[in-house]
Design an enzyme around this catalytic site. Structure first.
Site, PDB file in Angstrom:
ATOM      1  N   GLY A 154     -31.134  -7.743  -3.570  1.00 46.52           N
ATOM      2  CA  GLY A 154     -29.879  -7.346  -2.923  1.00 46.52           C
ATOM      3  C   GLY A 154     -30.020  -7.037  -1.442  1.00 46.52           C
ATOM      4  CD  GLU A 170     -30.159  -3.681  -9.899  1.00 49.51           C
ATOM      5  OE1 GLU A 170     -29.373  -4.019 -10.791  1.00 49.51           O
ATOM      6  OE2 GLU A 170     -30.346  -4.345  -8.863  1.00 49.51           O
ATOM      7  CG  HIS A 194     -32.974  -5.653 -13.417  1.00 48.92           C
ATOM      8  ND1 HIS A 194     -32.691  -4.837 -12.352  1.00 48.92           N
ATOM      9  CD2 HIS A 194     -32.826  -6.930 -12.966  1.00 48.92           C
ATOM     10  CE1 HIS A 194     -32.374  -5.585 -11.303  1.00 48.92           C
ATOM     11  NE2 HIS A 194     -32.451  -6.865 -11.651  1.00 48.92           N
ATOM     12  CE  LYS A 230     -28.720  -7.450  -9.823  1.00 55.16           C
ATOM     13  NZ  LYS A 230     -29.499  -7.019  -8.679  1.00 55.16           N
ATOM     14  CD  GLU A 268     -35.231  -9.745 -10.720  1.00 58.92           C
ATOM     15  OE1 GLU A 268     -34.467 -10.633 -10.338  1.00 58.92           O
ATOM     16  OE2 GLU A 268     -34.843  -8.684 -11.242  1.00 58.92           O
ATOM     17  CB  SER A 287     -32.550 -12.157  -1.464  1.00 56.98           C
ATOM     18  OG  SER A 287     -32.175 -10.795  -1.353  1.00 56.98           O
ATOM     19  CG  ASN A 331     -28.788  -9.245 -13.540  1.00 60.41           C
ATOM     20  OD1 ASN A 331     -27.791  -8.809 -14.122  1.00 60.41           O
ATOM     21  ND2 ASN A 331     -29.755  -8.451 -13.097  1.00 60.41           N
TER      22      ASN A 331
END
Ligand code: 13P
Length: 250
Positions: free
Chosen positions: A174, A98, A96, A12, A168, A214, A10
């Site tokens: 991150g 985000e 996702h 992003k 996730e 991560s 991904n």
């Protein structure tokens, strides 16, 4: 049942077309002949034609990070499934964290997107995961069950075969804080049990559940090597060809 792992990048909101092409040109030779796992890249929509052209002839699949649930229409800034397919995309991320956190995506929206993706023959990667406060207050199982039940509403066992789930944990994205294999395996078991409850044991046994948060070359093996973990969804460490290839070949 053995499930072929999916190792997915991904990207992003990173990379220009030139950088994306340079990645694919460097990455493909590194994974040439790698057949143990399926590999997929999820670039921004503006990069899709470049990445698809660069990956042509390889077994690397390309998908979108997001789709709209409508077939087409006045939805400024959005990408339809038809547009994605027309440029050669075969996969899409859905929900996702985000998207949920910054763009207000709810379980209901995730569900609509999942229906649209399946209707058009895309491989959907449905993302779920708890935030830190939910984990610390013992709500992880409830959150995961609610996200899965919400995403899968109205999905039949017959239609569900292509679905991939990505667990996730938001606190691991991150942050450099990876879930331990035990934490990830526990969460995957909760998710698989919920899928079994909703769609039956055969669907649950066949569905791939990826871990994301991560994932790096040095922890990939301890995570993806677990029987319950069917691959990875990788953010930061997927941006460099050598690092993503090292994860693929853990
Ligand atoms: P990181 O690998 O950078 O933690 O990102 C994980 C992720 O969000 C993949 O979708």
């Amino acid at each position: 049942m053995s499930r072929k792992a999916l190792i997915a990048a991904n990207w992003k909101m990173f990379k220009t077309p030139a950088e994306a092409k340079a990645f694919v040109d460097a990455f493909l030779p590194l994974v040439a002949g790698h057949d143990r796992d399926k590999i997929a890249l999820f670039p921004s929509p503006v990069l899709l034609p470049t990445v698809i052209a660069a990956a042509k002839g390889s077994k690397v699949a390309i998908g979108a990070q997001n789709i709209h649930f409508a077939e087409e229409g006045a939805f400024t800034g959005e990408t339809s499934v038809g547009q994605l397919k027309a440029v050669g995309g075969t996969h899409t991320l859905i929900g996702h964290s985000e998207r949920r956190q910054y763009f207000g995506e709810t379980d209901e929206i995730v569900n609509k997107k999942l229906h649209t993706a399946l209707k058009h023959g895309l491989v959907p990667v449905v993302c779920v995961g708890e935030v830190l406060a939910e984990r610390e207050s013992g709500k992880t199982a409830d959150v995961l069950k609610k996200q899965i039940a919400g995403a899968f509403a109205g999905i039949t066992a017959e239609a569900a075969a292509p679905i991939v789930i990505a667990y996730e944990p938001v606190w691991a994205i991150g942050t450099g804080k990876t879930a331990t294999p035990e934490i990830a395996v526990d969460a995957h078991k909760i998710i698989r049990a919920e899928v079994a409850k909703l769609l039956g044991p055969a669907v649950a046994a066949g569905i791939r559940i990826l871990y994301g948060g991560s994932v790096k070359p040095d922890n990939a093996k301890t995570l993806i090597g677990q029987e319950e973990i069917d691959g990875a969804l990788v953010g930061g460490a997927s941006l460099k060809p050598d690092s993503f290839a090292a994860i693929v070949k853990y």
